[in-house]
Design an enzyme around this catalytic site. Structure first.
Site, PDB file in Angstrom:
ATOM      1  CE  LYS A 181      -1.845  -1.399   3.756  1.00 52.28           C
ATOM      2  NZ  LYS A 181      -2.906  -1.445   5.147  1.00 52.28           N
ATOM      3  CB  THR A 214      -6.493   9.159   6.790  1.00 48.66           C
ATOM      4  OG1 THR A 214      -5.730   9.242   7.786  1.00 48.66           O
ATOM      5  CG2 THR A 214      -6.471  10.096   5.787  1.00 48.66           C
ATOM      6  N   GLY A 216      -8.059   4.494  10.480  1.00 50.87           N
ATOM      7  CA  GLY A 216      -8.838   3.339  10.121  1.00 50.87           C
ATOM      8  C   GLY A 216      -8.616   2.986   8.634  1.00 50.87           C
ATOM      9  CB  THR A 217      -6.927   4.347   5.706  1.00 52.67           C
ATOM     10  OG1 THR A 217      -7.212   5.579   6.060  1.00 52.67           O
ATOM     11  CG2 THR A 217      -6.858   4.111   4.341  1.00 52.67           C
ATOM     12  N   GLY A 218      -6.150   1.481   6.859  1.00 55.71           N
ATOM     13  CA  GLY A 218      -5.790   0.042   6.463  1.00 55.71           C
ATOM     14  C   GLY A 218      -6.607  -0.905   6.915  1.00 55.71           C
ATOM     15  CB  CYS A 219      -8.892  -1.309  10.197  1.00 55.60           C
ATOM     16  SG  CYS A 219      -7.505  -1.000  11.531  1.00 55.60           S
TER      17      CYS A 219
END
Length: 270
Positions: A181, A214, A216-219
């Site tokens: 990512k 942003t 919590g974007t990865g979760c």
């Protein structure tokens, strides 16, 4: 994968930490599942005290408690896909990896939560090594951010070519698909992700969203991938759909609290 109670209801399991402000972790995962019309189940690994300004305390659950939650869901309800998030320490990582190995989870998304998007290491070196050597090779898809990909590949990542090289090297170690990512990248690479599954290398890009909200974007991305896998999508299609969903969630970022608000799950209208 464990059978489910009804063939008409996709079910997903998240193995992750709890975020008291509801922006990331298990809470973000369950909301993402719901938006995708997937029933969400969970095994909590740790409890965090946090808000939009930061984390003030983290308490790990015993590994036995984490495994007991997984078994309770698997023995009664079952699930079609599973994801891991924050596993926190070596003992929990090892317990989850052993459960994944025994059960043979075919649709496992490993979000290797080791380093934040700002570069801060979140788990100790023993946990990192256990995750890399024991859990990651069991996953169908791994979703490391830039800094996690650097640890997993041993390569410095500054350019798009570096991201591609890291994806290929991580795949060589895991033999499974990798999505590196680019949310922590700068310039033209910001928000650009690289997919490699051993056959196809693709650069995935959507319109960059200029927002500070942003959290919590990865979760959310890994949960959306998991939900799409539970619904029967192939891995690359699941990733592409999840990336589009996250872009929309960033457009709906919530201006709450006094710091970095979470991405907006669902359609918030007031």
């Amino acid at each position: 994968m464990t059978s489910i109670a009804s063939p008409t209801i996709p079910i997903a399991l998240t193995i992750a930490g709890s975020d008291s402000c509801g922006g990331a972790g298990m809470q973000a995962d369950l909301r993402t599942f719901a938006v995708h019309r997937v029933h969400g189940t969970c095994a909590v690994t740790c409890i965090t005290a946090q808000n939009t300004l930061g984390v003030t305390r983290v308490d790990a659950l015993p590994p036995e408690a984490v495994v007991a939650q997984i078994d309770a869901v698997a023995d009664d309800i079952g699930f079609d896909a599973v994801k891991t998030g924050m596993l926190l320490d070596r003992a929990i990582v090892a317990a989850v990896a052993e459960k994944a190995r025994q059960a043979g989870w075919s649709k496992l998304v490993v979000d290797p939560v080791m380093v934040s998007r700002t570069g801060a290491q979140l788990i100790d070196d023993e946990a990192v090594a256990t995750l890399k050597n024991h859990l990651l090779p069991l996953g169908a898809i791994a979703t490391p951010n830039r800094y996690e990909a650097q640890i997993l590949s041993g390569l410095a990542i500054e350019t798009l070519d570096d991201m591609k090289a890291a994806a290929e090297k991580i795949h060589h170690h895991t033999r499974h698909a990798v999505l590196v990512k680019g949310g922590a990248m700068s310039g033209n690479c910001h928000g650009v992700d690289v997919w490699f599954d051993g056959d196809r290398l693709e650069v995935l890009q959507t319109t960059a969203v200029n927002t500070r909200h942003t959290h919590g974007t990865g979760c959310t991305l890994s949960a959306a991938i998991t939900a799409n896998l539970a619904r029967g999508n192939d891995p690359l299609s699941a990733v592409k759909a999840a990336k589009q969903y996250v872009t929309e969630a960033l457009h709906r970022g919530l201006n709450i609290g006094n710091g970095q608000g979470p991405v907006g799950q669902g359609d918030f209208r007031f």
